[in-house]
Design a protein around this motif. Structure first.
Motif, short mmCIF file in Angstrom:
data_model
loop_
_atom_site.label_atom_id
_atom_site.label_comp_id
_atom_site.label_asym_id
_atom_site.label_seq_id
_atom_site.Cartn_x
_atom_site.Cartn_y
_atom_site.Cartn_z
N THR A 127 6.48 -13.48 10.23
CA THR A 127 5.34 -12.84 10.87
C THR A 127 5.48 -12.85 12.39
N ALA A 128 6.06 -13.90 12.93
CA ALA A 128 6.22 -14.03 14.38
C ALA A 128 7.06 -12.91 14.98
N VAL A 129 7.92 -12.31 14.16
CA VAL A 129 8.79 -11.24 14.67
C VAL A 129 8.50 -9.90 13.97
N GLY A 130 7.33 -9.77 13.37
CA GLY A 130 6.93 -8.51 12.77
C GLY A 130 7.63 -8.17 11.47
N LYS A 131 8.08 -9.20 10.75
CA LYS A 131 8.74 -8.99 9.47
C LYS A 131 7.87 -9.61 8.37
N TYR A 132 8.31 -9.57 7.14
CA TYR A 132 7.49 -10.10 6.06
C TYR A 132 8.35 -10.80 5.02
N GLN B 101 18.27 -16.30 9.38
CA GLN B 101 18.33 -14.99 8.75
C GLN B 101 17.76 -13.92 9.67
N ILE B 102 16.68 -14.23 10.35
CA ILE B 102 16.05 -13.28 11.27
C ILE B 102 17.01 -12.94 12.41
N ARG B 103 17.81 -13.91 12.84
CA ARG B 103 18.81 -13.63 13.89
C ARG B 103 19.84 -12.61 13.45
N HIS B 104 19.99 -12.44 12.14
CA HIS B 104 20.91 -11.44 11.60
C HIS B 104 20.23 -10.08 11.44
N ASP B 105 19.03 -9.95 12.01
CA ASP B 105 18.29 -8.69 12.04
C ASP B 105 17.94 -8.16 10.66
N VAL B 106 17.50 -9.04 9.79
CA VAL B 106 17.04 -8.62 8.47
C VAL B 106 15.70 -7.90 8.58
#
Length: 198
Positions: A60-65, A19-24
Motif C-alpha cells: 500500500t505504501a507504494v500504491g500496489k496491492y 519484491q517491490i524493489r523489483h518493480d512488481v
C-alpha cells in the motif's frame, strides 16, 4: 515467478520490500496450504494476520496491492482482515468467509478449471497421488464455494491458474462459473471485474 520464504512479520516486511524493489505490480502471499505443495493441506492456514498485514502495508505504501492464495474460510477471513485486496482460488469458501470478502470490498478470483484439468490429466504430468487427492477436494468444493460468494454479492473475477499445455482449456472456466452465475455475469467477471482488480 520468484518465491520467497519468510517467517514472522519482520521477515515478511523485508521480503515484500525486496519484491517491490523489483518493480512488481502486486504481491501474492500464501494464506493457506496448497494443492500442489507436498507438505501442507488445503484447509490449513499459513501466514498470520500480522504477517499478512506487514505485506499489505508495504504494498500500500507504494500504491500496489496484495493477493492471497487461500482456500478455506478461515484463511480467507484472516487475509481480508489483514487488508488483502484479492483472494485467489477460495474453493473451500464458506458463508462467513464470503461475507468477510464482501464486507472488506475485496475480490475473489476462483480458478475452477485448473482442478478439473489436473484431476483428469494430472497423472500424465507426473503429479503424485497426494496432490491429486487435494486437487479433487478443491474440485468437489469449488461450485459450493463460488455459490457462497455469489449469494453474498462478492465481486468475482476470473482466472484459470493453468500452466503449459493445459492453458488450452482456459475457456472451460466460463462453463464452470456458469453453473452458478448468469452468462453475462461470467463475461463481466473476466472483463470489467478483472479490470477493476488490476
Amino acid at each position: 515467478m520468484v518465491g520467497v520464504i519468510a517467517d514472522g512479520a519482520d521477515e515478511v516486511r523485508r521480503a515484500a520490500r525486496e519484491q517491490i524493489r523489483h518493480d512488481v505490480d502486486q504481491l501474492k502471499i500464501m494464506a493457506s496450504g496448497g494443492a500442489m505443495s507436498p507438505g501442507d493441506e488445503l484447509d490449513t492456514t499459513q501466514y498470520t494476520v500480522e504477517e499478512m498485514r506487514a505485506a499489505v502495508e508495504e504494498a500500500t505504501a507504494v500504491g500496489k496491492y496484495v493477493l492471497a492464495h487461500a482456500y478455506s474460510g478461515t484463511a480467507i477471513r484472516n487475509a481480508v482482515s489483514a487488508g488483502v485486496r484479492c483472494i485467489e482460488h477460495g474453493n473451500l469458501l464458506d458463508a462467513a468467509g464470503a461475507q468477510a470478502i464482501k464486507k472488506a470490498g475485496a475480490y475473489l478470483v476462483p480458478t475452477m478449471v485448473t482442478y478439473e484439468a489436473i484431476w483428469r490429466e494430472g497423472k500424465n504430468y507426473g503429479i503424485g497421488d497426494h496432490q491429486i487427492q487435494k486437487i479433487n477436494m478443491a474440485r468437489e468444493k469449488s461450485v459450493e464455494g463460488l455459490t457462497h460468494a455469489y449469494r453474498a454479492g462478492c465481486k468475482i473475477g476470473s482466472g484459470s491458474d493453468l500452466l503449459g499445455d493445459m492453458q488450452a482449456q482456459r475457456t472451460v472456466e466460463f462453463e464452470l462459473k456458469g453453473q452458478v452465475m448468469k452468462p453475462m455475469e461470467v463475461l463481466l467477471s473476466a472483463t470489467r471485474t478483472n479490470a477493476e482488480i488490476f
